[in-house]
Design a protein around this motif. Sequence first.
Motif: not given
Length: 309
Positions: A122-131
């Motif tokens: 349930g996370s934001d994909l852009a935030e996952v990609q940034a991490r």
Amino acid sequence: MHWRIKGLIQKALGPLPGGEALHYRLQRRFGGLQNFHRELSVKVEDWQIMVRHLRDAGVAISSSHFFEIGTGWYPTFPFALYLAGARRITTYDLIRHLQDDLVRAAVKELGGFLKVIAEDSGSDLAEVQARYGMLATAVDAGADLSEATGGRILYSAPADATATALADGEVDVVFSNSVLEHVPPEAITAMYRESMRILSPGGIMFHSVNCGDHYSYVDSKIHQLNYLRYSDRAWKLWNNAFLYQNRMRAHEFVEGAAALGFKIELDTSTARANRLEQLAAMKVDSRFAQVPPERLCITSVDFIARNPA
């Protein structure tokens, strides 16, 4: 390979100086680590199952401190939880198994699972990609797990999950994946007690246990109930430093938690028709003879046990 040959090889390697390193090289060349993409894909699938159950249990990943029992050669679950935005992940191993080359390989492979990680957590994909971008850059530069994740993953080994350095109520989720079947029964009880201490009120344990004969993965002529044929004395020959199996049945893991005061909220154990047929066609040792077939035949279980405090 005949399962007894593997057992004898592992038995011989156990006491040797450098036996651990040689065992790892054999796994990379001939064992389950030959196809690392497939190996990690299976781990990601297991992580997805866990996260879905945790979300159903009301766990908010971003605000939770996770404690993993059994890091292994590479930290798939801690990495995936970090990418999903977990507040902190503490991971313990009784023996340091972590391999730098597999850590780098795991990060590389996880780049293909970012959408899956975002969706299931349930996370934001852009935030996952940034991490992920920051993680990959740091690991490539030689950073350790803590440095690469801004202190969110804390790895300790050798470390004892029955007597941790964590404070009372510090953790929200204790979890393991295919670990408890390799732990002596008395140590499991001690782990459960320590988990109760470090869990916050309402915190949970999630354990996924593969309680079938692991030798069946290398020898297609036997099935996952094969080891029930042997007495404890006979089975002691085949247990070794690299593949200890306690032969506990699924209900024992769950009932052990309940006996210590945990509230069981999930128990996926199921008696499958093919396992019942396999059991009916074999003679089990007297140690297991009193266990009802519909319990004895179960070879896997996922369960959630909540601290009711």
